[in-house]
Design a protein around this motif. Structure first.
Motif, short mmCIF file in Angstrom:
data_model
loop_
_atom_site.label_atom_id
_atom_site.label_comp_id
_atom_site.label_asym_id
_atom_site.label_seq_id
_atom_site.Cartn_x
_atom_site.Cartn_y
_atom_site.Cartn_z
N THR A 5 -8.36 -1.28 1.24
CA THR A 5 -7.84 0.07 1.00
C THR A 5 -8.88 0.94 0.33
O THR A 5 -9.51 0.54 -0.66
CB THR A 5 -6.57 0.03 0.14
N LYS A 65 -9.30 4.69 -1.53
CA LYS A 65 -8.54 5.78 -2.14
C LYS A 65 -9.49 6.76 -2.80
O LYS A 65 -10.50 6.36 -3.39
CB LYS A 65 -7.58 5.23 -3.20
N GLU A 124 -5.17 7.88 1.03
CA GLU A 124 -5.36 6.44 1.18
C GLU A 124 -5.67 6.12 2.64
O GLU A 124 -5.03 6.63 3.55
CB GLU A 124 -4.10 5.69 0.76
N THR A 131 0.84 -1.19 0.00
CA THR A 131 0.00 0.00 0.00
C THR A 131 0.88 1.24 0.00
O THR A 131 2.09 1.17 0.23
CB THR A 131 -0.91 0.02 1.24
N LEU A 132 0.27 2.38 -0.21
CA LEU A 132 1.00 3.64 -0.18
C LEU A 132 1.66 3.84 1.18
O LEU A 132 2.75 4.42 1.28
CB LEU A 132 0.05 4.80 -0.48
N GLU A 170 -14.64 2.13 -4.46
CA GLU A 170 -13.25 2.47 -4.14
C GLU A 170 -13.10 3.33 -2.89
O GLU A 170 -12.02 3.38 -2.29
CB GLU A 170 -12.60 3.21 -5.32
N THR A 171 -14.19 3.99 -2.47
CA THR A 171 -14.09 4.92 -1.36
C THR A 171 -14.95 4.55 -0.16
O THR A 171 -14.93 5.28 0.84
CB THR A 171 -14.47 6.35 -1.81
N CYS A 184 -6.27 2.57 4.98
CA CYS A 184 -6.26 1.11 5.05
C CYS A 184 -7.00 0.66 6.30
O CYS A 184 -6.81 1.21 7.39
CB CYS A 184 -4.83 0.58 5.07
#
Length: 379
Positions: A49, A51, A57, A27-28, A152-153, A59
């Motif tokens: 995750t 993003k 980001e 991950t970032l 995604e969010t 997690c």
């Protein structure tokens, strides 16, 4: 077409099987998703995750519905991880902690682990100076939630707590929804229903270090709390039942000041009793989530977190019991006051304080609580 959010390890495997070459499986924030894949009580645990388009980001693991990392930009545009935690699931399982967790059924303390409901005295597990803290020694922070990625969010975490769980009455289904917004906020919504009269009080227990360097204390961070009153505690950290003004005391953060400006003033009984700040403030916001409840700013990184909530109170805890015995992400030792918790909530021990806002949940009702952590930058 919206893409489904998958556990990162699975997503990486799918990409490999399709012949695509992922830039990195990490991950970032530098987490390896494989280090979070396991089973607890036959239930699968993974890392997820979120993003947004701005590059932030977050997690989250479904073990305790915990926030594991938050990557957000500092004043120079560099991404910083601003919460404490572990970089593997084994430590979350084996090292007792509340790092990042969704706390339930009851956040904070209940005096002597007892409360009365419809004439019945209910005895809960006692795990903190004779009181019940954060649901007891097997609270929801140590349980597996069922993860349901939405996109995604956004992700939902669901916990079914059976009647008699830690001796709490009622079959309770609780849902925690984490949404990472496009303006760099984590919007946390809690919902719960029950088939029997019970009590509930949920919160998030992230430890923030907005400098992005957990080896440094948070005492120089600037803290604002929109509260004219607080609930004092005795030497066992239990609320006395009083509501006192913050004016002319070290509890006054209506004018922003450094967390550590008066934190060691143990001549003031409340700081001695709390070993620093570990208190509930009575918010002036009256449940209006559009009003700023609390704000913390790191002068080093320029990162601020603003807190908005519909809850009547916020427990501000300054990591007074972190003692250097725990190593977190990247092997960093977590020393005293290396993180600050901003736990929106009903007041501690509300079941035993009839004149305080009620935490009773009836069948047919839905418990609703909301907390927004919004991240901004001050240059």
């Amino acid at each position: 077409m919206k893409k489904l959010l998958l556990p990162l390890g699975i997503a990486a495997l799918m990409m490999s099987s399709c012949g695509s070459k992922p830039a990195s499986e990490l991950t970032l924030s530098g987490l390896n998703p494989k280090d979070f894949q396991t089973e607890v009580n036959t239930q699968p645990v993974s890392l997820y995750t979120l993003k947004n388009k701005a590059g932030m980001e977050v997690c989250i693991t479904n073990f305790g519905a915990r926030i594991v990392s938050i990557m957000t930009p500092d004043k120079d545009g560099a991404m910083k991880d601003v919460v404490l935690g572990f970089d593997n699931i084994k430590d979350y399982i084996n090292v007792p902690s509340d790092f990042g967790a969704a706390i339930g059924r009851y956040a904070n303390r209940i005096k002597d682990g007892k409360f009365e409901l419809d004439g019945e005295i209910i005895q809960l597990p006692q795990n903190n100076f004779g009181h019940s803290l954060h649901g007891g020694p097997e609270g929801w922070q140590y349980q597996v939630f069922k993860a349901k990625p939405i996109n995604e969010t956004t992700i939902q975490m669901t916990r079914f707590s059976p009647d008699g769980d830690a001796n709490y009455p009622g079959n309770v289904t609780a849902v925690v929804t984490y949404t990472l917004t496009e303006d760099n906020a984590i919007d946390i919504k809690y919902e719960a229903t029950t088939d029997k009269k019970t009590i509930i009080n949920m919160t998030n227990h992230s430890y923030f270090n907005l400098s992005g360097d957990a080896s440094t204390p948070i005492t120089d961070d600037i803290l604002y709390i929109n509260a004219d009153n607080f609930t004092p505690v005795d030497s066992t950290f239990m609320t006395t039942g009083e509501i006192l003004p913050v004016a002319d005391t070290p509890m006054n953060f209506m004018t922003p000041k450094a967390v550590g400006a008066e934190i060691n003033n143990y001549d003031y009984e409340q700081l001695k009793n709390g070993n620093g700040y570990d208190h509930n403030w009575v918010l002036n916001t009256n449940g209006d989530i559009t009003k700023l409840a609390t704000k913390v700013t790191s002068k080093v990184s320029g990162i601020s977190v603003e807190v908005y909530t519909n809850e009547p109170g916020i427990q501000v805890y300054t990591g007074n019991f972190l003692d250097g015995t725990v190593k977190g992400k990247k092997g960093i030792v977590y020393n005293m006051r290396s993180g600050i918790c901003l736990e929106v909530q009903h007041y501690p021990d509300s079941p035993n304080k009839a004149d305080w806002p009620s935490v009773v949940l009836e069948p047919g009702q839905t418990y609703n609580s909301r907390c927004i952590y919004k991240f901004t930058v001050e240059k």
